[in-house]
Design a protein around this motif. Structure first.
Motif: not given
Lengths: 91, 417
Positions: B22-26
């Motif tokens: 998953q990406r580490a931050w949106k």
């Protein structure tokens, strides 16, 4: 690094010069009557503009004379140079 | 944290060819209203948001960043971490940070590659010797590990240093802080961003602040390139551009912004396993995990926002490096860059309320802010959340320039200025 046109010596490399900070900060006429806030303003607070700024420079490794400069601090482009005591050019 | 990094998550993702991380931050668009907006998505700003969420339970926070996070001075410094400052106030501040560094990778579940390889400061003249001995004593009184080394001990700790007596500025001794070292600068920004994001903080990149809206003496919101954001509290952590933001609010700060340069060499095998700093001749060097020599040069003496800097500054630093480390004489330099540092008259930072209610500044770190990142974020979060400074940053208020209680750290600052 850039070239500076010293009003007394002509064009020289910037490393011959010493930057003297913001220009036209007037020394208080009545120092004894200044509040601490006013002293702080005079001594420490600076405009530190990103863009066109008025500065003092000294040809430290040349004629050792002080002069004023108008410089864009976002790209180091020199807009004008004028001697101490002369009126700053209007932008 | 929903997506904890561990050996198990690594193995699990290996089965999917690492395509499902998953990406580490949106990457959100800004909401209309936030409780607190932090201006500046560098290490200090992201750490501030992280501790506001974690320790003060405030989650409706945005971090607005004009470029990408960690793209300013966080990604441009030479990653040195130490706390051997002279005065009690600075010792408290920087050692608070160092203590957080020691557990940061575990806390963030993100490897910031903190390496306590020691930092050595060299003395090249009798005044240096006296100053460094005084600083060693002051450090020890403040519970900070510090030892004074003779020339022979310097040579033993770092054998490639030229300790010959016939060089221009011979090594007369030095100090060593063993708990000091380096960390991976990008990882610090990314780790804090990931941690803050997981607690609900919006990290808004490519969003430049264009104005600060005031109602009388209090803050009402900020104008940005992504629209107006309403908020009652704004924490400005904009490093070299602090004065630019201050000018928007009609404030003046005691700062001058100047280019500071650094450079790295081509990568080579391990040759220097510590950090060596020398204020007198202005040379400091360490080696990155990739093998590059990481070299810090000096600041130019004029105000500039160009992120460039002058060639003679680099030349001066390399002259000093070559005299101290003749072994590097045939190394080739790979990259050189500049960052804009905001320098205070006393070489100490400002973490402070201002005359405008709801407007806080964390700035003036000058040439050595990276080392303080976790402590700075923690204390600034405390200052914003409580509208009062923590006792560790009380001395670093803006009012010290009025009262005269300056914290003169020119001697312990990374770069003489």
């Amino acid at each position: 690094m850039f070239l500076i046109n010293c009003p007394y010596c002509g064009e020289r490399d910037q490393q011959e010069f010493k930057a003297g900070g913001e220009a036209h900060i007037e020394r208080p006429k009545q120092p004894t009557e200044l509040s601490d806030d006013e002293w702080a303003e005079y001594l420490f607070m600076r405009k530190n503009i990103k863009g066109v700024q008025f500065e003092r420079w000294n040809h430290a490794h040349g004629c050792r004379k002080w002069f004023n400069m108008v410089r864009d601090t976002s790209n180091d482009e020199i807009k004008a140079i004028y001697k101490m005591g002369e009126k700053p050019p209007s932008q | 944290m929903k997506n904890k990094y561990s050996i198990f998550s690594l193995v699990k993702n290996a089965f999917n060819y690492h395509e499902n991380w998953q990406r580490a931050w949106k990457d959100p668009m800004p909401k209309k209203v936030y409780d607190i907006v932090i201006v500046g998505g560098g290490g200090h700003g992201l750490a501030t948001a992280y501790y506001l969420a974690k320790k003060h339970n405030i989650n409706n926070i945005a971090v607005v960043e004009k470029g990408w996070i960690g793209g300013g001075n966080t990604g441009r410094n030479t990653t040195i971490i130490r706390s051997n400052y002279l005065w009690d106030a600075s010792a408290g501040l920087y050692d608070h940070a160092l203590k957080i560094w020691e557990g940061l990778s575990q806390e963030l579940n993100y490897n910031v590659m903190f390496s306590q390889r020691g930092v050595m400061n060299l003395a090249h003249n009798l005044q240096d010797v006296r100053d460094l001995k005084r600083r060693t004593h002051a450090n020890r009184l403040n519970g900070i590990d510090a030892v004074y080394l003779s020339t022979e001990e310097v040579k033993k700790f770092c054998p490639i240093i030229n300790t010959s007596t016939d060089i221009r500025y011979p090594v007369l001794g030095g100090t060593l802080q063993r708990r000091a070292g380096t960390a991976r600068h990008d990882a610090v920004a990314w780790g804090y961003a990931r941690g803050a994001d997981a607690m609900g903080v919006d990290i808004i990149q490519n969003c430049e602040v264009k104005g600060i809206k005031r109602n009388g003496d209090s803050v009402e919101g900020i104008e940005t390139t992504k629209g107006f954001i309403k908020t009652k509290k704004v924490g400005v952590v904009a490093a070299g551009h602090s004065s630019v933001i201050a000018n928007m609010a009609g404030l003046r700060l005691p700062l001058e912004s100047k280019p500071l340069q650094a450079l790295v060499s081509e990568p080579v095998k391990p040759i220097i396993d510590t950090v060596v700093m020398s204020n007198a001749v202005h040379a400091y060097v360490s080696q990155s995990d990739k093998g590059e020599l990481v070299i810090g040069a000096g600041t130019d003496d004029y105000v500039s926002y160009t992120q460039k800097g002058s060639h003679q500054i680099v030349e001066g630093t390399l002259n000093a490096i070559l005299e101290l480390y003749p072994i590097f004489s045939r190394m080739r330099m790979l990259r050189q860059w500049g960052g804009i540092v905001d320098i205070c008259p006393d070489a100490s930072p400002i973490l402070s309320k201002t005359s405008i209610k709801g407007l806080y500044f964390n700035c003036g770190w000058g040439t050595g802010g990276f080392k303080a990142t976790p402590g700075s974020g923690d204390l600034f979060a405390h200052t914003i959340a409580n509208d009062e400074p923590h006792k560790l940053n009380a001395a670093f208020n803006l009012n010290r320039f009025v009262s005269g209680d300056l914290v003169d750290e020119h001697g312990a600052a990374a770069v003489a200025h």
